[in-house]
Design an enzyme around this catalytic site. Sequence first.
Site, PDB file in Angstrom:
ATOM      1  N   ASP A   1       0.855  -1.145  -0.033  1.00 54.57           N
ATOM      2  CA  ASP A   1      -0.241   0.087   0.030  1.00 54.57           C
ATOM      3  C   ASP A   1       0.842   1.082   0.113  1.00 54.57           C
ATOM      4  OD1 ASP A   1      -2.796   1.221   0.642  1.00 54.57           O
ATOM      5  OD2 ASP A   1      -1.327   2.197   2.025  1.00 54.57           O
TER       6      ASP A   1
ATOM      7  N   GLU B   1      -1.733  -1.393  -6.000  1.00 49.58           N
ATOM      8  CA  GLU B   1      -3.062  -0.764  -6.534  1.00 49.58           C
ATOM      9  C   GLU B   1      -2.768   0.189  -7.351  1.00 49.58           C
ATOM     10  OE1 GLU B   1      -4.685   1.357  -3.261  1.00 49.58           O
ATOM     11  OE2 GLU B   1      -2.772   1.818  -2.212  1.00 49.58           O
TER      12      GLU B   1
ATOM     13  N   CYS C   1     -14.083  -9.260   8.593  1.00 47.71           N
ATOM     14  CA  CYS C   1     -15.518  -9.953   8.181  1.00 47.71           C
ATOM     15  C   CYS C   1     -15.526  -9.547   6.699  1.00 47.71           C
ATOM     16  CB  CYS C   1     -16.397  -9.017   8.877  1.00 47.71           C
ATOM     17  SG  CYS C   1     -16.544  -7.299   8.659  1.00 47.71           S
TER      18      CYS C   1
ATOM     19  N   CYS D   1     -14.181  -1.077  12.327  1.00 48.79           N
ATOM     20  CA  CYS D   1     -15.056  -1.609  11.821  1.00 48.79           C
ATOM     21  C   CYS D   1     -16.358  -1.709  12.763  1.00 48.79           C
ATOM     22  CB  CYS D   1     -14.760  -3.057  11.405  1.00 48.79           C
ATOM     23  SG  CYS D   1     -16.149  -4.020  10.728  1.00 48.79           S
TER      24      CYS D   1
ATOM     25  N   CYS E   1     -17.875  -5.759  13.181  1.00 47.03           N
ATOM     26  CA  CYS E   1     -17.027  -6.993  13.839  1.00 47.03           C
ATOM     27  C   CYS E   1     -16.274  -6.255  14.948  1.00 47.03           C
ATOM     28  CB  CYS E   1     -16.296  -7.794  13.194  1.00 47.03           C
ATOM     29  SG  CYS E   1     -14.957  -6.836  12.327  1.00 47.03           S
TER      30      CYS E   1
ATOM     31  N   ASP F   1      -3.577   1.844   6.580  1.00 44.71           N
ATOM     32  CA  ASP F   1      -2.658   1.406   5.531  1.00 44.71           C
ATOM     33  C   ASP F   1      -2.266   0.081   5.700  1.00 44.71           C
ATOM     34  OD1 ASP F   1      -2.364   4.257   4.541  1.00 44.71           O
ATOM     35  OD2 ASP F   1      -0.666   4.630   6.076  1.00 44.71           O
TER      36      ASP F   1
END
Length: 486
Positions: free
Chosen positions: A227, A329, A390, A406, A409, A416
């Site tokens: 990343d 990416e 999840c 999150c 969860c 990053d």
Amino acid sequence: MARFEIPEGWTAQAYRFALDPTPTQLRALASHAGAARFAHNHMLALVKAVMDQRAAERSYGVPEAELTPVLGWSLPALRKVWNQRKAACAPWWDQNSKEAYNTGLDRLARGLDAWSKSRKGERAGSAVGFPRFKSARAPRSVRFTTGVLRCEADRRHISLPRLGAVRTHESTRKLARRIEAGTARILSATVRQDSAGRWHCSLQAIVAGKARPAHAQRSSHPVVGVDVGVKADALLVVATPDGTELDRVPAPKSLTAAQSRLRALQRRATRQHGPYDPAPKTKQAPSKRWRRTRARIGRTHAHAAAVRRDVLHKATTALAQQHDVVVVETLNAAGMRTAGGARKRGLNRALADAALAEVRRMLGYKTRWYGSRLVEADRYFPSSKTCTACGRRKPNLTLADRIFDCEHCGVRIDRDLGAAINLARLGVPTPAVGEQGPAGSGPVAGRGAMRETGPAPAGQAAGHEASTPHHQVDQTGTASPQGEAA
């Protein structure tokens, strides 16, 4: 003319050396670069004159068959016309190598071809404008494709046509050893002057048997995700599919570190006499002090670029040598800096300072060199907005949120690091039905990372970017070269 095909088992590679020319060679290099610029501008003026003449004749109703003959835009056509005119327009043409004029004509032919294809919609990317005249202050460069192109036996000189043996600041032994062994062949040489005023020679060669070095350390983690970002402590974050952070490369921030010096030098340059006087809006002869200040500004920028390039080369070489699969990416680096105006000037400077697109470009050819594989995630793959546990997406995540929390969860993880983990899972092969992935690794092959909490459009995860068509990621993770901002 048929394109050159690289033989099987050979790889294209460039070797770049800083030159230490004599005063006579400096004048010759400047003369060759000026000759290339002159040939480009002269033939461009002729092309425009022919186009304007044909347009004027059409306006007077002249039949199409009786119009002024068309001037060909291909390199052979431009070279033929140049050879017919050079004795009259450039009586000094024999003082330079023919490769200097061929360099300018080749640039013009490529520019005209790109403009023509862009108008017809046959060229991808942004629209290309009509070629413009080259300024004397433009970067100087010349390309040699024929004649004497070799590394001398002392491994401290490079021989170029009409220039002779030019001394280099560093040894040429890496290329010379391969040439002596018959495993490398020089195809062309490009000599260019950087912003600091130093000349560099880039020798394009084909190399046989390019492979992973025997001394390169192999990692126990074959698949990693990378990343990229603009934070000072996280230019590159490398992680495995099971959530292990392997490395965190800090950003050099070389341009940011040079800002105070650049501000002082640029203010000094504005107080001195430059080539343009804003009061009467006329050009003037620049002063010697202004030239010296501009040279210092160029050296400062060249140093910042060298520091950035050194960090990126070391990081990408280690990734390509140590791992079998590297997943990155595909960022639209140019589109990320287009919108926003003054309110995001600092972010635009940070994006330019990080050179995010260079990471994927370097990994593209280094993975081929060292026998590893590069997987490029789709531009709209939500690597930063997907939970690593999840697989649910958090569409309201902003750039200011550096911790991914999150809501489903309860997992809290560095933004990053989570993006690098999701990218790494794209490089893991998809198991058969009923087969489980590694313990604690979460979704395998990115399928869980692509699962949405609702029917959200793919572009929602990428934020505000340029309007270009997006492509879907296949099961192997291979995608078209575009990307999402971290």
